[in-house]
Design a protein around this motif. Structure first.
Motif, mmCIF file in Angstrom:
data_model
loop_
_atom_site.group_PDB
_atom_site.id
_atom_site.type_symbol
_atom_site.label_atom_id
_atom_site.label_comp_id
_atom_site.label_asym_id
_atom_site.label_seq_id
_atom_site.Cartn_x
_atom_site.Cartn_y
_atom_site.Cartn_z
ATOM 1 N N GLN A 301 -0.816 -1.253 -1.401
ATOM 2 C CA GLN A 301 -0.874 -1.152 -2.865
ATOM 3 C C GLN A 301 -0.467 0.235 -3.373
ATOM 4 O O GLN A 301 -0.141 0.400 -4.544
ATOM 5 C CB GLN A 301 -2.287 -1.475 -3.358
ATOM 6 N N TYR A 302 -0.480 1.223 -2.473
ATOM 7 C CA TYR A 302 -0.146 2.592 -2.878
ATOM 8 C C TYR A 302 1.345 2.927 -2.719
ATOM 9 O O TYR A 302 1.787 3.980 -3.179
ATOM 10 C CB TYR A 302 -0.968 3.593 -2.074
ATOM 11 N N LEU A 305 3.664 4.261 -5.541
ATOM 12 C CA LEU A 305 3.540 5.661 -5.971
ATOM 13 C C LEU A 305 4.745 6.486 -5.534
ATOM 14 O O LEU A 305 5.012 7.558 -6.099
ATOM 15 C CB LEU A 305 2.257 6.280 -5.399
ATOM 16 N N LEU A 354 -2.384 10.019 -5.153
ATOM 17 C CA LEU A 354 -3.487 9.175 -4.655
ATOM 18 C C LEU A 354 -4.800 9.536 -5.361
ATOM 19 O O LEU A 354 -5.591 8.654 -5.714
ATOM 20 C CB LEU A 354 -3.649 9.345 -3.144
ATOM 21 N N ASN A 356 -5.151 10.641 -8.292
ATOM 22 C CA ASN A 356 -5.115 10.257 -9.697
ATOM 23 C C ASN A 356 -5.297 8.759 -9.900
ATOM 24 O O ASN A 356 -5.344 8.299 -11.050
ATOM 25 C CB ASN A 356 -3.793 10.698 -10.329
ATOM 26 N N GLN A 357 -5.400 8.021 -8.810
ATOM 27 C CA GLN A 357 -5.556 6.562 -8.928
ATOM 28 C C GLN A 357 -6.950 6.188 -9.396
ATOM 29 O O GLN A 357 -7.939 6.800 -8.998
ATOM 30 C CB GLN A 357 -5.252 5.896 -7.574
#
Length: 357
Positions: A301-302, A305, A354, A356-357
């Protein structure tokens, strides 16, 4: 395949023999394909377009080197040296026990299977050039005056590649091609698994050190991938290497779904004008990101970014350290220092995203 008989002089061990073969016979074997070129145990192959746009695969070799050897033969100052041939051990080939050959009144062996050049492609091509020159009446130099010591091996593909890796230490070949044969290295084997089991299949350049502007499919070189894994993941055990290979196959599958430029030639070329995202060099960054995500739950899911990273070539963070002005826009500074700096800064950027998620 019908067996051929070669004069036998000495058996080194079960897999290695020594003999001598005159130049004319090497040319004869080359012409009738008894001896052939296998790109998997040599310098590789490349696709060349003919005038009718037909694409043909051809062996990689230096025409200049062939001509130099030919000229040396014509001038009478060529010193013969050992040629190595390999009978590919694929389960269907064999080299017989030595026997007495009544025809030649000496010891001989029968060889069944394809004989491939392990070392000596340029010399055989030079002999072929000399033979053609003789037939045209340009020269008159008997090929039997060149008697070559020949080592004949009976190796499988992996062992033959390792042998060429040793030969390549003294050859002017790319680090990608040399590294491709270094199968004893963990990083090397991981890249090979990626080439077999991930979206990187058919997209890794194994002959050159760079990705040319006209390259439509390859996105990264073998040497870059191996070096990036070494720099990011350091030393590892066999078990750790196997586990990492499995993870990286999944990671690069996800990466190619996330970064469309890696799949499309036109958009990749456009991206390279201003961005690092589709550059060969960027794979140092992608490996750094893979390490950050490894072990995270639902790490896939990352991946989007990545598209939020500052990868502009003119960016203050990169210019002068990783990029510079070139003749036609921006160029990459590809050095040990720039790679380390790039890995460090990409890691910092992605960690911030990461958080800032």
């Amino acid at each position: 395949m019908e067996p051929i008989t070669l004069d036998y002089l000495f058996r080194i061990n079960e897999k290695e023999f020594l003999t001598v073969i005159p130049g004319w016979q090497l040319v004869e074997y080359w012409d009738d394909n008894t001896i052939s070129y296998n790109p998997e145990i040599q310098r590789g192959s490349r696709i060349k377009k003919k005038r009718n746009n037909e694409e043909v695969e051809e062996a990689v070799y230096s025409k200049a080197n062939v001509k130099k050897i030919y000229k040396s033969m014509v001038a009478g100052n060529y010193f013969v040296d050992m040629i190595t041939l390999n009978v590919l051990d694929d389960g269907n080939s064999s080299i017989s026990e030595p026997f007495y050959d009544e025809t030649n009144e000496g010891r001989a062996v029968n060889i069944t299977g394809q004989i491939e050049i392990a070392d000596g492609q340029h010399r055989i091509r030079a002999l072929k050039m000399l033979n053609d020159s003789n037939e045209k009446g340009i020269t008159n130099i008997p090929l039997e005056s060149f008697i070559f010591p020949v080592k004949i091996t009976h190796y499988d593909l992996k062992t033959a590649q390792q042998q060429f890796h040793q030969f390549s230490k003294g050859l002017k070949i790319s680090s990608s091609r040399s590294e491709y044969f270094n199968a004893t290295d963990h990083s090397n084997e991981i890249v090979r698994q990626l080439m077999r089991n991930s979206e990187l299949t058919g997209r890794v350049e194994i002959v050159r050190n760079t990705i040319t502007k006209r390259e439509r499919r390859n996105v990264v070189t073998f040497a870059t991938m191996v070096n990036a894994i070494k720099m990011v993941y350091k030393e590892m055990t066999n078990a750790q290497a196997q586990e990492l290979a499995g993870y990286l196959c999944e990671f690069f599958d996800g990466l190619f779904n996330t970064v469309p430029e890696l799949l499309d030639f036109e958009s990749r070329q456009q991206s390279k004008e201003t961005s690092l995202k589709a550059e060969n060099f960027m794979f140092y960054g992608y490996l750094a990101i893979s390490k950050l995500l490894r072990g995270k739950e639902n790490w896939q899911q990352y991946l989007p970014l990545i598209n939020e990273l500052d990868l502009a070539k003119e960016s203050e963070v990169w210019f002068g350290k990783v990029t510079k002005r070139g003749r036609n826009g921006f160029a990459i500074i590809n050095s040990t220092d720039s790679r380390a700096y790039f890995i460090e800064k990409i890691t910092e950027q992605f960690e911030q995203l990461l958080q800032n998620q």
